[in-house]
Structures are given as structure tokens and as C-alpha cells.
Design a protein around this motif. Structure first.
Motif, PDB file in Angstrom:
ATOM      1  N   ASN A  76      -0.151 -11.351  -7.145  1.00  0.00           N
ATOM      2  CA  ASN A  76       0.729 -12.272  -6.425  1.00  0.00           C
ATOM      3  C   ASN A  76       2.171 -11.775  -6.406  1.00  0.00           C
ATOM      4  O   ASN A  76       3.126 -12.551  -6.575  1.00  0.00           O
ATOM      5  CB  ASN A  76       0.664 -13.679  -7.026  1.00  0.00           C
ATOM      6  CG  ASN A  76       0.411 -14.752  -5.982  1.00  0.00           C
ATOM      7  OD1 ASN A  76      -0.109 -14.489  -4.914  1.00  0.00           O
ATOM      8  ND2 ASN A  76       0.802 -15.972  -6.293  1.00  0.00           N
ATOM      9  N   THR A  77       2.323 -10.488  -6.184  1.00  0.00           N
ATOM     10  CA  THR A  77       3.634  -9.844  -6.303  1.00  0.00           C
ATOM     11  C   THR A  77       3.853  -8.884  -5.143  1.00  0.00           C
ATOM     12  O   THR A  77       2.919  -8.204  -4.692  1.00  0.00           O
ATOM     13  CB  THR A  77       3.734  -9.082  -7.636  1.00  0.00           C
ATOM     14  OG1 THR A  77       3.606 -10.014  -8.721  1.00  0.00           O
ATOM     15  CG2 THR A  77       5.071  -8.364  -7.759  1.00  0.00           C
ATOM     16  N   VAL A  78       5.088  -8.849  -4.670  1.00  0.00           N
ATOM     17  CA  VAL A  78       5.518  -7.867  -3.684  1.00  0.00           C
ATOM     18  C   VAL A  78       6.606  -7.022  -4.319  1.00  0.00           C
ATOM     19  O   VAL A  78       7.480  -7.560  -5.020  1.00  0.00           O
ATOM     20  CB  VAL A  78       6.023  -8.560  -2.406  1.00  0.00           C
ATOM     21  CG1 VAL A  78       6.634  -7.554  -1.448  1.00  0.00           C
ATOM     22  CG2 VAL A  78       4.877  -9.306  -1.731  1.00  0.00           C
ATOM     23  N   TYR A  79       6.558  -5.743  -4.061  1.00  0.00           N
ATOM     24  CA  TYR A  79       7.500  -4.796  -4.668  1.00  0.00           C
ATOM     25  C   TYR A  79       8.408  -4.186  -3.606  1.00  0.00           C
ATOM     26  O   TYR A  79       8.020  -4.045  -2.444  1.00  0.00           O
ATOM     27  CB  TYR A  79       6.739  -3.681  -5.375  1.00  0.00           C
ATOM     28  CG  TYR A  79       5.784  -4.152  -6.428  1.00  0.00           C
ATOM     29  CD1 TYR A  79       4.423  -4.264  -6.169  1.00  0.00           C
ATOM     30  CD2 TYR A  79       6.245  -4.499  -7.701  1.00  0.00           C
ATOM     31  CE1 TYR A  79       3.543  -4.707  -7.139  1.00  0.00           C
ATOM     32  CE2 TYR A  79       5.364  -4.938  -8.672  1.00  0.00           C
ATOM     33  CZ  TYR A  79       4.017  -5.046  -8.388  1.00  0.00           C
ATOM     34  OH  TYR A  79       3.146  -5.484  -9.353  1.00  0.00           O
ATOM     35  N   LEU A  80       9.572  -3.805  -4.048  1.00  0.00           N
ATOM     36  CA  LEU A  80      10.466  -3.002  -3.222  1.00  0.00           C
ATOM     37  C   LEU A  80      10.893  -1.811  -4.065  1.00  0.00           C
ATOM     38  O   LEU A  80      11.703  -1.970  -4.991  1.00  0.00           O
ATOM     39  CB  LEU A  80      11.683  -3.800  -2.747  1.00  0.00           C
ATOM     40  CG  LEU A  80      12.596  -3.044  -1.783  1.00  0.00           C
ATOM     41  CD1 LEU A  80      11.889  -2.808  -0.443  1.00  0.00           C
ATOM     42  CD2 LEU A  80      13.911  -3.819  -1.563  1.00  0.00           C
TER      43      LEU A  80
END
Length: 126
Positions: A76-80
Motif C-alpha cells: 500500500n505504498t508509492v515510492y519516488l
């Protein structure tokens, strides 16, 4: 209600790297478009990079080739991932989410995003 928490900000030298994370609670991000936006002092907030629920991506011109957005729905994570950082990348970075399908040209239109995190500071200094 969906809640977003950003982490991973901090200090970096020019040419360095940081990885920001945007972790959601309350709902699964599977069907959400997620955007990273930033606001530098005295400037308007701008779209940095955004990813649709079907993994279409958008990058602002100033970060193309240096930043990479990705999502891990299992976490449930988005990375940059931010590489080759420049002093002009200094800003508060926000993640945002919207549960709707977006066309590519809409993907980083911040007025369409409904849920916002509190932001994380990124400072690039020499």
C-alpha cells in the motif's frame, strides 16, 4: 477514509539520492491514482510525478530522467526515487490520491486529487 503519510525526506547533497515513500491506510491503493507534488518557498505547488491505477506515469519536465515513481500495492505504498538531486529540488513534497481513472494529460492535475498527506521536507544543499 484514506490517509496518506509521506516519509523519506531529509538532507542531500547535489548529485545525491533520496527515496520518498507514501504509505496509505484506511483503503487499498489498488484503484487510486497517486501523485507526488512539491512546493518550494515562494512558489506554487507543482506536479512532480504521478502514477495511475494501471501504472501509467507522468513526470514533470524538470525531473524527467532523474526521478522514478513506482507503486507496491502489496505494501500500500508509492515510492519516488530521486536521483541526481539539484538544489532546485528543495521543497516540501506531498503525496496525493484520487480514486478515479485519469487520462494521461490529467494525471498530475492537482485539482483532481482528493486526499493529501502532510508533506515531507527535502533539502538539497552543497
Amino acid at each position: 477514509q484514506l490517509q496518506l503519510v509521506e516519509s523519506g525526506g531529509g538532507l542531500a547533497q547535489p548529485g545525491g539520492s533520496l527515496r520518498l515513500s507514501c504509505t496509505a491506510s484506511g483503503w487499498s491503493l489498488d484503484y487510486y491514482a497517486i501523485g507526488w507534488f512539491r512546493q518550494a518557498p515562494g512558489k506554487e505547488r507543482e506536479g512532480v510525478s504521478c502514477i495511475s491505477s494501471s501504472d501509467d506515469t507522468y513526470y514533470g519536465d524538470s525531473v524527467k530522467g532523474r526521478f522514478t515513481i513506482s507503486r507496491d500495492n502489496g505494501k500500500n505504498t508509492v515510492y519516488l526515487q530521486m536521483n541526481s538531486l539539484k538544489p532546485e529540488d528543495t521543497a516540501v513534497y506531498y503525496c496525493a490520491a484520487v480514486n478515479r481513472g485519469l487520462l494521461l494529460f490529467q494525471l498530475c492535475a492537482e485539482e483532481l486529487y482528493e486526499y493529501w498527506g502532510q508533506g515531507t521536507q527535502v533539502t538539497v544543499f552543497s
